[in-house]
Design a protein around this motif. Structure first.
Motif, short mmCIF file in Angstrom:
data_model
loop_
_atom_site.label_atom_id
_atom_site.label_comp_id
_atom_site.label_asym_id
_atom_site.label_seq_id
_atom_site.Cartn_x
_atom_site.Cartn_y
_atom_site.Cartn_z
N VAL A 60 -2.00 0.13 -13.70
CA VAL A 60 -3.00 -0.67 -14.41
C VAL A 60 -2.67 -2.14 -14.17
O VAL A 60 -1.53 -2.50 -13.88
CB VAL A 60 -3.01 -0.37 -15.92
N GLY A 61 -3.68 -2.98 -14.31
CA GLY A 61 -3.47 -4.41 -14.17
C GLY A 61 -3.48 -5.09 -15.52
O GLY A 61 -3.12 -4.50 -16.55
N GLY A 62 -3.92 -6.33 -15.51
CA GLY A 62 -3.96 -7.08 -16.75
C GLY A 62 -5.15 -6.75 -17.61
O GLY A 62 -5.21 -7.19 -18.77
N LEU A 108 1.60 -7.03 -22.08
CA LEU A 108 0.31 -7.49 -22.63
C LEU A 108 -0.80 -7.14 -21.66
O LEU A 108 -0.71 -7.44 -20.46
CB LEU A 108 0.35 -9.00 -22.86
N VAL A 109 -1.84 -6.49 -22.16
CA VAL A 109 -3.05 -6.19 -21.39
C VAL A 109 -4.27 -6.58 -22.22
O VAL A 109 -4.19 -6.65 -23.46
CB VAL A 109 -3.12 -4.69 -21.01
N LEU A 116 -6.92 1.47 -6.62
CA LEU A 116 -7.29 2.87 -6.76
C LEU A 116 -6.72 3.47 -8.04
O LEU A 116 -7.41 4.20 -8.76
CB LEU A 116 -6.80 3.67 -5.54
N LEU A 117 -5.44 3.16 -8.29
CA LEU A 117 -4.83 3.68 -9.51
C LEU A 117 -5.53 3.13 -10.75
O LEU A 117 -5.72 3.84 -11.75
CB LEU A 117 -3.35 3.33 -9.54
N GLU A 118 -5.88 1.84 -10.71
CA GLU A 118 -6.59 1.27 -11.86
C GLU A 118 -7.93 1.95 -12.06
O GLU A 118 -8.34 2.21 -13.21
CB GLU A 118 -6.79 -0.23 -11.64
#
Length: 773
Positions: free
Chosen positions: A446-448, A547-548, A631-633
């Motif tokens: 995942v990203g931010g 933090l997201v 892709l994972l996100e």
């Protein structure tokens, strides 16, 4: 004949009585004469002894010598004037001659009559009876008329009596003049040989005096002697001296008066290596001689240090080395010390000192063994200095707490004569606070930005010095609307199954859909682990906060699209650089085609091409990795079903081709450039390697161009999908407004509310005007 014999006993009796009276008078005379001489000798000795002792303060040995001399003198006088005269008393003949010398008119009649009286009968028969009778008669008549005791000189007897009386008067007068106190002191000092001091105006108190009257001084150590003037002393002198014996070149020392008390005087010697005696003196006032004995100072000969850690650690007893330290000791430990001294001890103590300042934090007495040589002490946890942290809110930081808990331990010993350790044994202890568990939390895939129904993959590792008892994931989210704020704690079965343990790890995921977070919101994730410290804890270890942002699906899609465009721009730059590299490689090949060997500049150019080509592979692999993260996100945020069209296009047409370029195609080209460099002096192999490298560059450029075209198509597809989602959202918004307005109108009609009293529409919420279509 018979008449003469009868008169002889009468004569003998008369003379014998006279001689007996004379002999008695002579004995009396001898006694009086001896008494006068002995008394005079004793008086002279006592006078001399008094003067010497009073003015020179004779010590015991000197006074004993004086007493012996006086005794010898008196005994000699008694022998000469008493014993010997009495043992050698004159005979009767001598006494008769003495009487006749005293009375010359007797003309030997007394001695003749005495001698005739001693003749035996046989001897008398041979002498004239008439002559003997006449001599005896004359002797008897003379004996009756003579006073035998008067034969002694009366003047001598009178002189002896006067001398005896004078001695008595002188002795009694001297005693009266000196007074009863001085007379008693003289008798005690010179007859009984006691240490009684003469009456004096100053009385000295010797500091450090032992019960046996000696002062113990450490051998080879500096000695500071203090002399105090007693409070009951009539006078306080300005100067006090110390006298020494044996002198051995050491003169009397003047003491220094202490400023803090005018009654205290002191002096200091740098070191003492031999025994001696000293006394304090000021004017006529002196102290008794004090003997100085050299002794060894008490010191630690053996020392064992052991530490029993707190029970929660499960650790065994630890033996610490005997050095200055500091030794690290966990808070809550019990430190035990056991040792032996070099001599019997009277007491000892263990001091807890500040590590840098002259400040004492605590004191613990030493427990002495029966032999007074061994000692021990147990330092329990509650005897450590400083304040133990009670709660996490009030506890100091670990570093600050450890600094406050560092302590210097000093062992001080005192022996039976009052000497203390010259160099006390010292070592350091540093009290450690049990560290909190070390926790690491990672988010992957995942990203931010995440959607409310995303799946967050978590990886965690926890480690503690002893045991971890529990672990929990703390969540906190905050949105624009305070009502949407919230907190939660999430446990994981993977961790619960491993605990309690010193280490634990986890690979799991968190479903955000269960938290029902309304976007937009910021979500903070932090993993907390608690240890089993029951002394200063339990301590809680926290991971770094992750933090997201929780956003809508449209916002995440737009962000992914933006990042994909950025990667495409980066890849396009790499494509253009690849084209430039191809041009440079062709130029180098053209310049060196006919050269037998490459110059240094050409070799350097070839190496630069090789490095740039290798860098292209590295950057291509980075872009491929980033796109794989996208892709994972997509999967974790559930933007598509598994193996959806967007994921397939990214994976098959972009990510995998990029990976093949970075790991296969471009490295082969780099290898061709390296071969060309190695064949810099061989024309044919070099030309062949350069041609193969240029062909590889062309293939790389073609593949990169094809990937760029696919990236553009995917971006277009993504934009279309995003636009579709926006359209659906707008239509849903219009539908919701229409339903809301219709329900409001129906309600007003049922309640009979006039049309003009209807609630005005909110600005911005009116439906769009209907089109002509």
């Amino acid at each position: 004949m018979s008449n003469a014999s009868a008169e002889l006993p009468a004569l003998s009796q008369t003379v014998a009585q006279g001689l007996l009276a004379l002999r008695r008078r002579m004995v009396l005379w001898v006694l009086l004469d001896g008494l006068a001489q002995v008394g005079l000798t004793a008086l002279i000795w006592a006078t001399v002894d008094f003067l010497l002792d009073y003015y020179f303060y004779l010590d015991v040995s000197q006074r004993a010598i004086m007493l012996a001399l006086g005794g010898v003198a008196i005994a000699w006088r008694a022998w000469r004037r008493w014993v010997r005269p009495l043992l050698k008393m004159p005979t009767d003949d001598a006494l008769c001659l003495q009487v006749e010398r005293r009375y010359p008119h007797l003309a030997d009649r007394l001695i003749s009559a005495l001698q005739f009286s001693r003749l035996s009968a046989a001897e008398q028969s041979r002498m004239s009876p008439q002559l003997m009778q006449a001599a005896v008669a004359q002797g008897a008549a003379a004996a009756q008329e003579t006073r035998f005791p008067a034969a002694l000189r009366q003047q001598k007897q009178t002189l002896n009596l006067a001398l005896i009386a004078g001695c008595l008067v002188a002795g009694l007068g001297g005693a009266a003049l000196l007074g009863a106190e001085r007379t008693r002191v003289w008798a005690d000092r010179n007859l009984l040989l006691s240490d009684q001091m003469w009456p004096q105006s100053t009385r000295f108190l010797i500091h450090g005096l032992q019960p046996d009257g000696r002062v113990a001084v450490p051998r080879g150590d500096a000695w500071r002697q203090v002399v105090e003037i007693a409070e009951d002393s009539p006078e306080t002198p300005d100067e006090v001296y110390l006298d020494f014996r044996p002198v051995a070149g050491r003169p009397a020392v003047k003491l220094n008066r202490l400023e803090r008390d005018e009654r205290l005087f002191s002096t200091e010697f740098p070191s003492v290596h031999e025994a001696f005696r000293f006394r304090a003196r000021s004017g006529r006032s002196i102290s008794p001689w004090v003997e100085v004995v050299l002794v060894e100072q008490p010191a630690v000969r053996e020392l064992d240090l052991t530490v029993d850690p707190p029970a929660y650690t499960g650790g065994e007893r630890i033996t610490l080395p005997r050095d200055a330290g500091p030794h690290a000791v966990l808070l809550g430990s019990t430190v035990s010390l056991k040792g032996r001294a070099n001599k019997p001890l009277a007491s000892g103590r263990l001091l807890l000192l500040h590590p840098r300042r002259a400040e004492t934090w605590g004191e613990v007495p030493l427990q002495l063994d029966d032999d007074r040589l061994g000692f021990s002490v147990v330092l329990s946890p509650d005897q450590w200095p400083g304040q133990r942290p009670e709660t996490a809110d009030t506890a100091p930081s670990t570093a600050a707490y450890q600094a406050a808990q560092s302590v210097r331990v000093r062992i001080e010993l005192e022996d039976t004569v009052g000497l203390k350790s010259r160099r006390p044994t010292t070592f350091g202890l540093r009290v450690l606070l049990d560290r909190e568990p070390r926790v690491r939390l990672d988010l992957s895939g995942v990203g931010g930005m995440v959607t409310p129904n995303a799946r967050l993959p978590l990886a965690a590792e926890i480690e503690d010095d002893f045991l971890i008892t529990s672990a929990m994931l703390n969540l906190a989210w905050r949105g624009d609307d305070p009502q949407n704020n919230g907190k939660a704690e999430v446990g994981f079965e993977q961790l619960d199954q491993q605990l309690p343990a010193a280490q634990a790890s986890m690979q799991d995921a968190l479903e955000l859909e269960e938290l029902a977070i309304t976007p937009p919101a910021s979500l903070t994730l932090q993993l907390a682990a608690q240890d089993n410290d029951d002394v200063s804890g339990p301590h809680v270890g926290l991971s770094n906060e992750r933090l997201v942002r929780v956003v809508t699906e449209e916002e995440l899609r737009a962000d992914l699209l933006r990042r994909e465009k950025e990667q495409r721009q980066e890849f396009k730059r790499l494509y253009e650089e690849q084209l430039e590299l191809s041009v440079e490689a062709r130029a180098l090949a053209a310049d060196t085609r006919d050269a037998a060997a490459l110059s240094n500049i050409q070799i350097e150019t070839l190496m630069t091409l090789q490095k740039k080509q290798k860098l292209t592979a590295t950057n291509t692999e980075l872009i491929s990795t980033r796109l794989a993260g996208h892709l994972l996100e997509i999967a974790n945020n559930r933007l598509e079903e598994p193996d959806g069209p967007l994921q397939r296009r990214l994976l098959e047409n972009i990510i995998k081709p990029m990976a093949r370029l970075a790991t296969e195609q471009i490295p082969r080209t780099v290898g061709r450039f390296d071969q060309a460099r190695r064949h810099a002096a061989a024309a044919e192999p070099r030309r062949e390697s350069l041609d193969q490298a240029i062909a590889g560059q062309d293939q790389t450029a073609a593949a990169m161009a094809e990937i760029l075209s696919y990236m553009a198509r995917v971006e277009g597809y993504q934009e279309a999908v995003n636009l579709l989602y926006e359209l659906e959202k707008s239509q849903q918004g219009v539908f919701d407004l229409t339903v809301e307005e219709r329900e409001a109108r129906i309600k007003r009609l049922l309640e009979g509310e006039p049309e003009e009293n209807k609630t005005p529409e909110k600005p911005g919420n009116s439906p769009p005007p209907a089109s002509d279509e």
